[in-house]
Design an enzyme around this catalytic site. Sequence first.
Site, mmCIF file in Angstrom:
data_model
loop_
_atom_site.group_PDB
_atom_site.id
_atom_site.type_symbol
_atom_site.label_atom_id
_atom_site.label_comp_id
_atom_site.label_asym_id
_atom_site.label_seq_id
_atom_site.Cartn_x
_atom_site.Cartn_y
_atom_site.Cartn_z
ATOM 1 N N GLY A 1 4.954 -3.304 -0.775
ATOM 2 C CA GLY A 1 3.567 -2.770 -0.786
ATOM 3 C C GLY A 1 3.494 -1.785 1.148
ATOM 4 N N GLU A 2 4.577 -1.688 1.806
ATOM 5 C CA GLU A 2 4.320 -2.172 3.217
ATOM 6 C C GLU A 2 5.439 -0.837 3.285
ATOM 7 O OE1 GLU A 2 1.877 -6.456 2.989
ATOM 8 O OE2 GLU A 2 2.206 -4.797 4.709
ATOM 9 N N GLY B 1 -3.660 -3.575 -7.304
ATOM 10 C CA GLY B 1 -2.799 -2.015 -7.309
ATOM 11 C C GLY B 1 -1.481 -1.551 -7.641
ATOM 12 N N THR B 2 -0.835 -3.059 -7.337
ATOM 13 C CA THR B 2 0.123 -3.448 -6.414
ATOM 14 C C THR B 2 1.183 -3.046 -8.379
ATOM 15 O OG1 THR B 2 0.995 -5.146 -7.106
ATOM 16 C CG2 THR B 2 0.371 -4.105 -4.679
ATOM 17 N N THR C 1 6.003 1.945 -10.741
ATOM 18 C CA THR C 1 5.016 0.903 -9.879
ATOM 19 C C THR C 1 5.194 1.451 -8.567
ATOM 20 O OG1 THR C 1 5.916 -1.308 -10.585
ATOM 21 C CG2 THR C 1 4.031 0.283 -11.749
#
Lengths: 705, 167
Positions: free
Chosen positions: A670-671, A476-477, A600
């Site tokens: 992502g984090e 999903g990244t 994204t």
Amino acid sequence: MTATAPGNPATPVSQPPAADEPMARIEGRAKVTGTAPYAYEHPTTEPLYLHPVLSTVARGRVTAVHTGDAEQLDGVRAVLTSKNAPRLADTSDLEFAVLQSDEVTFHGQIVAAVAADSPETAREAAALVRVDYEERPHDVILRSDHQDLYTPGEAVAGAAPDSHQGDTDTALARSVVLVDQTYRTPREYNNPMEPHSTVAFWETLPERLTLYDSTQGAHTVRATMATVFGLPEENVRVIAPHVGGGFGSKGAAKAHNVLVGLAARALPGRTVKLALTRRHMFSLTGYRPPTIQRIRLGADTEGRLEALVHDVTELTSRTKEYAEMSGLSSRMMYAAPDRTTSHRLTALDVPVPFWMRAPGEAPGMFALESAMDELAVACGVDPVELRVRNDPGADPQTGRPWSGRHLVQCLREGAERFGWQGRDPVPGHHRDGAWLVGTGVASAVYPRLTSPGSAAEIEYGADGRYTVSIGAADIGTGAWTVLTQISAEALGCPVDRVTLRIGDSDLPRATVAGGSSGTSSWGTAVHAAARAFRGEHGADPRPGARTRAEAPENPDLERYAMYSFGAHFAEVRVHADTGEVRVPRMLGVYSVGRVINPRTARSQLVGGMVMGLSMALHEQGVVDPRFGNVVNGDLAGYHVAANADVGEVEAHWLEESDPHLNPMGAAGVGEIGIVGTAAAIANAAHHATGVRVRELPLTPDRFLR
Amino acid sequence: MDTTITLHVDGAEHTLTVDTRTTLLDALRDRLGVTSPKKGCDHGQCGSCTVLLGDRRILACLALAVAHDGARVTTAAGLAPDGELHPLARAMVDHDGFQCGYCTPGQVCSAVGMLAEAEAGWPSHATRDLTAATELDDAEIRERMSGNLCRCGAYPNIVAAIREVSR
Ligand code: FES
Ligand code: FES
């Protein structure tokens, strides 16, 4: 910003920019129509359906498994128990020693499984399996005064468990302003929307195992399966082109992978499908362990930190050790001359904890950034200004220069965009009808990680296209899209001349999609392959030209402290009568190196903030101490943020590039979006109400006094 | 017990024998290989399995196949019969209203069904004036789409996509 990454000699100036473009996801059409195949959905003929039976005690021994009723059902092909399941080659890792002994070490452990012709039959048969236990006393609740607390080893912790710089006791005793508080975070579950699923096929002569798996790392799962089943790695193949989220929970093989392998081996020639139910996931696929964190801050009256102590107490499981390193960011975040951190674990009869988005940083920064807010209040210093005052010029832990520390810019730009200026610092001062309104801020940090060991291959085809292959995963990244852009940039060709292949362990080795390291690790390998390809075949290759290369080592990793930073701002409304907490507005400004695909990247940052909001307001796995189970183990009882919980969310970033990190200058994103969000919300709730909540989640009862 | 039923799925007719316990979702996914609707919970808690029954959105995991003999089911795949994306699906791509994509077919079907509900004047918890025509502001969209969980947290972009199509 330029479209040409540093260290990329192959990029002709005349080419259109491949990166820095908000390219739409290349698999977008397949995803909005639902035709992108996830693990369970790969076509099979006459598969068997597997349904596990889980233990109902937290500790003990299975004394008997009564399988007769199940076996009598039409369509049942096998009932696997520890008595008849195939033996594994390696049982040293107890999480993977599935059905190899009668020991039960947590509630919800796999103690049997049924393979049947239909999912309904498998489920019914599993319910007919009766298991007798010899139960032993268990211990499932984390307490800070637990007598079995121990210091985890560096190997499991991934870093030194303790750190000492200076003399914090003396410094704290001297400090005029002191904050000494304990913060708690509960057991939290990743809950990706796609439950962990695996489809397995075992061939004999030679023995080969093929898995369609929902995983963040095809090569990682392949390595585990090869070890556990005693197969050469080349005889195991793991395929995962599309993955329905993971957030860490699919970052390694889990017990269900071994179970489906066992069933496939017991039933060779038949494809075996296993989709865990949402409930199964609450004991089999990891979770963020609860934390108890004591923070002590000593400062002068201006808010300049003199001492910072962060003591972390957490649980691990007796089945397998895992350490959530919640105190790491306190080692480098602020410029306190005297700093101490410690991590203590206690091993309990609980399921195996594992990575959940920003493991360590998410709970750790909730504690540290809540404490910083308390310090700001205690000193009467604006919380943005407090953080600016304590910004260190070099990494306080190692003394190394930053590859780029732009926290202050993030805070300043965020304050500007959010409208922080002129904020009345007095808590409980602002009311809108029945709603108490407040604003809060918190910093975020996440290391810029690059994992060694990825490789990529590039082949030029007769159709004039470059096929770039690497066993990476898109959970999903946006990896499908971003790696295509990176490939085009590295090769100096338009994106529409790149065919990307990912999600298969038969492709060149790729490290796991975790720790926000994917783009950096895989992109470095793609750049290396592109450079090698041009070196070997030139700018005008013949069809069939092919080159494979490994990502080189980066000497700068030892020279610079590499971190991404962020500043979170939140507006919170707390209902004066009901205690309901709403978050109408969140804004984050990030420093993440170069952003390769703004579309994204923004989605990931916003998604992290939404998960942080969910962590702040809702998430809590409630354990019943009598049985050791999670009582709210589904999406009705374990709340995750729904659409109506989320208001305006804005993510911005600084225009920059990290020349020391990788050839792209880009860090993963992502984090970091989750890291400071819960603290910003809790701080805003304090500003709204005057009530300081030091334990997540911020449920309404905490505001009613 | 097995029963033979007929389902019209995305314009194709299928006759199949199902266990009477088989959900519509499992009939689609496991029997017919129609995997556009996803299984996120199997308990009506997440919305991943949302499909259209006629023009109404339903949770396929809470529907028994045997009770839907003769039903006309449209999945997100069937919303694009001629390869042209449905405007809502198009908007989801344009606004990046998804990440992992697992909740997405359910979001798309749910949004299409929701727009029809609003069009028909159905109120929601967020509706302030029950006598006026429904105006789909962001609060309405969020409320009406809250049966569809997205763990990737794509909600702001989902709302933007729906807002665009609803105008
Ligand atoms: S799968 Fe039907 S609502 Fe979750
Ligand atoms: S896009 Fe991943 S759950 Fe919604």
